[in-house]
Design a protein around this motif. Sequence first.
Motif, PDB file in Angstrom:
ATOM      1  N   TRP A  56      55.743 129.330  43.593  1.00 18.46           N
ATOM      2  CA  TRP A  56      55.965 129.052  42.174  1.00 18.46           C
ATOM      3  C   TRP A  56      54.796 128.212  41.679  1.00 18.46           C
ATOM      4  O   TRP A  56      54.099 127.560  42.473  1.00 18.46           O
ATOM      5  CB  TRP A  56      57.264 128.275  41.969  1.00 18.46           C
ATOM      6  N   VAL A  57      54.549 128.197  40.377  1.00 15.59           N
ATOM      7  CA  VAL A  57      53.436 127.418  39.830  1.00 15.59           C
ATOM      8  C   VAL A  57      53.918 126.637  38.620  1.00 15.59           C
ATOM      9  O   VAL A  57      54.751 127.117  37.842  1.00 15.59           O
ATOM     10  CB  VAL A  57      52.242 128.332  39.469  1.00 15.59           C
ATOM     11  N   LYS A  58      53.406 125.425  38.468  1.00 19.61           N
ATOM     12  CA  LYS A  58      53.716 124.594  37.316  1.00 19.61           C
ATOM     13  C   LYS A  58      52.650 124.803  36.235  1.00 19.61           C
ATOM     14  O   LYS A  58      51.461 124.567  36.483  1.00 19.61           O
ATOM     15  CB  LYS A  58      53.743 123.111  37.707  1.00 19.61           C
ATOM     16  N   LEU A  59      53.079 125.215  35.073  1.00 19.49           N
ATOM     17  CA  LEU A  59      52.187 125.293  33.917  1.00 19.49           C
ATOM     18  C   LEU A  59      52.182 123.901  33.296  1.00 19.49           C
ATOM     19  O   LEU A  59      52.939 123.602  32.378  1.00 19.49           O
ATOM     20  CB  LEU A  59      52.675 126.365  32.942  1.00 19.49           C
ATOM     21  N   SER A  60      51.326 123.059  33.804  1.00 19.45           N
ATOM     22  CA  SER A  60      51.361 121.634  33.461  1.00 19.45           C
ATOM     23  C   SER A  60      49.985 121.028  33.687  1.00 19.45           C
ATOM     24  O   SER A  60      49.072 121.681  34.202  1.00 19.45           O
ATOM     25  CB  SER A  60      52.396 120.910  34.343  1.00 19.45           C
ATOM     26  N   GLY A  61      49.846 119.759  33.295  1.00 21.36           N
ATOM     27  CA  GLY A  61      48.637 118.997  33.598  1.00 21.36           C
ATOM     28  C   GLY A  61      47.364 119.545  32.991  1.00 21.36           C
ATOM     29  O   GLY A  61      46.281 119.391  33.576  1.00 21.36           O
ATOM     30  N   LEU A  62      47.440 120.149  31.812  1.00 19.01           N
ATOM     31  CA  LEU A  62      46.256 120.792  31.236  1.00 19.01           C
ATOM     32  C   LEU A  62      45.123 119.800  31.025  1.00 19.01           C
ATOM     33  O   LEU A  62      43.947 120.145  31.196  1.00 19.01           O
ATOM     34  CB  LEU A  62      46.621 121.481  29.915  1.00 19.01           C
ATOM     35  N   PHE A  69      52.334 135.486  38.667  1.00 19.23           N
ATOM     36  CA  PHE A  69      53.556 134.894  39.194  1.00 19.23           C
ATOM     37  C   PHE A  69      54.805 135.472  38.533  1.00 19.23           C
ATOM     38  O   PHE A  69      55.869 135.487  39.155  1.00 19.23           O
ATOM     39  CB  PHE A  69      53.538 133.375  38.994  1.00 19.23           C
ATOM     40  N   THR A  70      54.683 135.910  37.282  1.00 19.62           N
ATOM     41  CA  THR A  70      55.760 136.273  36.366  1.00 19.62           C
ATOM     42  C   THR A  70      56.543 135.016  35.998  1.00 19.62           C
ATOM     43  O   THR A  70      56.485 134.002  36.700  1.00 19.62           O
ATOM     44  CB  THR A  70      56.736 137.349  36.910  1.00 19.62           C
ATOM     45  N   LEU A  71      57.285 135.097  34.920  1.00 21.84           N
ATOM     46  CA  LEU A  71      58.061 133.935  34.474  1.00 21.84           C
ATOM     47  C   LEU A  71      59.227 133.619  35.413  1.00 21.84           C
ATOM     48  O   LEU A  71      59.848 132.561  35.284  1.00 21.84           O
ATOM     49  CB  LEU A  71      58.560 134.149  33.050  1.00 21.84           C
ATOM     50  N   ASP A  72      59.501 134.495  36.372  1.00 27.52           N
ATOM     51  CA  ASP A  72      60.499 134.189  37.395  1.00 27.52           C
ATOM     52  C   ASP A  72      59.995 133.129  38.369  1.00 27.52           C
ATOM     53  O   ASP A  72      60.785 132.580  39.135  1.00 27.52           O
ATOM     54  CB  ASP A  72      60.858 135.448  38.188  1.00 27.52           C
ATOM     55  N   ARG A  73      58.686 132.838  38.330  1.00 28.85           N
ATOM     56  CA  ARG A  73      58.124 131.865  39.276  1.00 28.85           C
ATOM     57  C   ARG A  73      57.169 130.881  38.586  1.00 28.85           C
ATOM     58  O   ARG A  73      56.300 130.306  39.229  1.00 28.85           O
ATOM     59  CB  ARG A  73      57.420 132.588  40.434  1.00 28.85           C
ATOM     60  N   CYS A  74      57.352 130.703  37.295  1.00 23.66           N
ATOM     61  CA  CYS A  74      56.605 129.695  36.540  1.00 23.66           C
ATOM     62  C   CYS A  74      57.569 128.652  35.993  1.00 23.66           C
ATOM     63  O   CYS A  74      58.656 128.996  35.509  1.00 23.66           O
ATOM     64  CB  CYS A  74      55.851 130.325  35.373  1.00 23.66           C
ATOM     65  N   VAL A  75      57.168 127.381  36.066  1.00 22.47           N
ATOM     66  CA  VAL A  75      57.948 126.296  35.490  1.00 22.47           C
ATOM     67  C   VAL A  75      57.004 125.408  34.690  1.00 22.47           C
ATOM     68  O   VAL A  75      55.783 125.542  34.779  1.00 22.47           O
ATOM     69  CB  VAL A  75      58.695 125.482  36.574  1.00 22.47           C
ATOM     70  N   TRP A  76      57.570 124.498  33.926  1.00 21.80           N
ATOM     71  CA  TRP A  76      56.772 123.606  33.077  1.00 21.80           C
ATOM     72  C   TRP A  76      57.006 122.154  33.458  1.00 21.80           C
ATOM     73  O   TRP A  76      58.103 121.777  33.903  1.00 21.80           O
ATOM     74  CB  TRP A  76      57.142 123.808  31.608  1.00 21.80           C
ATOM     75  N   GLY A  77      55.976 121.322  33.285  1.00 17.60           N
ATOM     76  CA  GLY A  77      56.114 119.889  33.490  1.00 17.60           C
ATOM     77  C   GLY A  77      55.247 119.114  32.513  1.00 17.60           C
ATOM     78  O   GLY A  77      54.166 119.574  32.121  1.00 17.60           O
ATOM     79  N   SER A  78      55.723 117.920  32.125  1.00 11.06           N
ATOM     80  CA  SER A  78      55.024 117.118  31.119  1.00 11.06           C
ATOM     81  C   SER A  78      53.919 116.247  31.699  1.00 11.06           C
ATOM     82  O   SER A  78      52.980 115.862  31.017  1.00 11.06           O
ATOM     83  CB  SER A  78      56.027 116.206  30.407  1.00 11.06           C
ATOM     84  N   ASP A  79      54.056 115.857  32.977  1.00 11.28           N
ATOM     85  CA  ASP A  79      53.190 114.889  33.651  1.00 11.28           C
ATOM     86  C   ASP A  79      53.379 113.461  33.119  1.00 11.28           C
ATOM     87  O   ASP A  79      52.540 112.585  33.332  1.00 11.28           O
ATOM     88  CB  ASP A  79      51.715 115.292  33.578  1.00 11.28           C
ATOM     89  N   LEU A  81      61.127 130.203  31.290  1.00 14.57           N
ATOM     90  CA  LEU A  81      60.172 129.210  31.773  1.00 14.57           C
ATOM     91  C   LEU A  81      60.769 127.815  31.866  1.00 14.57           C
ATOM     92  O   LEU A  81      60.581 127.108  32.864  1.00 14.57           O
ATOM     93  CB  LEU A  81      58.950 129.186  30.846  1.00 14.57           C
ATOM     94  N   LEU A  82      61.473 127.417  30.822  1.00 13.40           N
ATOM     95  CA  LEU A  82      61.900 126.027  30.691  1.00 13.40           C
ATOM     96  C   LEU A  82      63.286 125.756  31.267  1.00 13.40           C
ATOM     97  O   LEU A  82      63.625 124.593  31.505  1.00 13.40           O
ATOM     98  CB  LEU A  82      61.892 125.619  29.216  1.00 13.40           C
ATOM     99  N   TRP A  83      64.074 126.807  31.490  1.00 12.45           N
ATOM    100  CA  TRP A  83      65.451 126.577  31.911  1.00 12.45           C
ATOM    101  C   TRP A  83      65.871 127.417  33.116  1.00 12.45           C
ATOM    102  O   TRP A  83      66.156 126.882  34.185  1.00 12.45           O
ATOM    103  CB  TRP A  83      66.398 126.826  30.739  1.00 12.45           C
ATOM    104  N   GLU A  84      65.890 128.752  32.972  1.00 13.38           N
ATOM    105  CA  GLU A  84      66.469 129.576  34.023  1.00 13.38           C
ATOM    106  C   GLU A  84      65.698 129.508  35.339  1.00 13.38           C
ATOM    107  O   GLU A  84      66.287 129.332  36.402  1.00 13.38           O
ATOM    108  CB  GLU A  84      66.593 131.030  33.553  1.00 13.38           C
ATOM    109  N   THR A  85      64.380 129.645  35.275  1.00 11.08           N
ATOM    110  CA  THR A  85      63.609 129.623  36.519  1.00 11.08           C
ATOM    111  C   THR A  85      63.687 128.268  37.218  1.00 11.08           C
ATOM    112  O   THR A  85      63.998 128.212  38.412  1.00 11.08           O
ATOM    113  CB  THR A  85      62.154 130.033  36.264  1.00 11.08           C
ATOM    114  N   PRO A  86      63.412 127.152  36.533  1.00  6.09           N
ATOM    115  CA  PRO A  86      63.524 125.870  37.248  1.00  6.09           C
ATOM    116  C   PRO A  86      64.962 125.546  37.665  1.00  6.09           C
ATOM    117  O   PRO A  86      65.174 124.930  38.727  1.00  6.09           O
ATOM    118  CB  PRO A  86      62.990 124.848  36.244  1.00  6.09           C
ATOM    119  N   ARG A  87      65.937 125.942  36.876  1.00  2.63           N
ATOM    120  CA  ARG A  87      67.332 125.678  37.240  1.00  2.63           C
ATOM    121  C   ARG A  87      67.687 126.369  38.549  1.00  2.63           C
ATOM    122  O   ARG A  87      68.307 125.783  39.443  1.00  2.63           O
ATOM    123  CB  ARG A  87      68.246 126.157  36.116  1.00  2.63           C
ATOM    124  N   GLN A  88      67.284 127.629  38.684  1.00  6.83           N
ATOM    125  CA  GLN A  88      67.586 128.374  39.904  1.00  6.83           C
ATOM    126  C   GLN A  88      66.764 127.864  41.087  1.00  6.83           C
ATOM    127  O   GLN A  88      67.277 127.744  42.202  1.00  6.83           O
ATOM    128  CB  GLN A  88      67.327 129.859  39.667  1.00  6.83           C
TER     129      GLN A  88
END
Length: 278
Positions: free
Chosen positions: A191-197, A221-231, A263-270
Amino acid sequence: MSIFNEPKIDCHNHIFDPVRFPYRPDTHYRPSGQECGSARLFMQVLDAYGVRHALVVGPNSGYDTDNRCLLDAIAQSGGRFKGIAVVENYCSLETVSALQTQGIVGVAFNPAFLGVAYYTGTALLLKMLSQLGMLLQVQVEKDQLPNLMPLLDGSDVRLLIDHCGRPEPRDGLSNRAFQALLALGRSGRAWVKLSGLSKFSHEAHPHADTWPFIEALVQAFTLDRCVWGSDWPYLRAPERVEYGPQLKLIERLFPNAVDRNKLLWETPRQLLGWASDT
């Protein structure tokens, strides 16, 4: 519906609370001032922006392998937080298992901070993480990933890559390290975090030079394996960073509400094991 009203999980942030949990004497870096943020303050930030859960990452700066501040944050969150811990390379199965019972879902490797060679000889640790069903979170930068791949390829541990792999935008999408990250995404084991830009962009917010990399990561990765973070709370940020504009940027990059929900809910929740109704 506005992104502020949609369910969200923040998958990369830190707690720095040196008043209650003094830093280690030998720490590499001592966050101070606006870099600090307690668990209580962070929960108020999450409330303000409609973020339901957070994956709190134990930092090398300040605390390193002292996870007391992280564990305290998880304990006082009432199930709202889970954590990624920093541990000794040769720690025992009992140590890692005990952390898991306290809400730790993975262990962090940080070659961007400590170098790739620092993690030589950690195959047994990766085996333990795999046994326990835990994650290995990896933060690399620029051209480091190919040098780390022999270690990662020798394990079936689930991987979570920090901050888009922190590529060098000036090297373009064809860079060897970024291509290795895309291949890892296509393999289905990471999985990859779309974060820390702000950590790898050469431009001010909204960091447009990073957008082609985000698009390529989503394709691989597809959105099934992407998550977001604020840092949050933005340790060593090169410019002022605010939580709200980061969320608005995600809304701009992912205008489809179904994609944002993934991205923001289903993938990280699972991935992290929160119930759908929490």
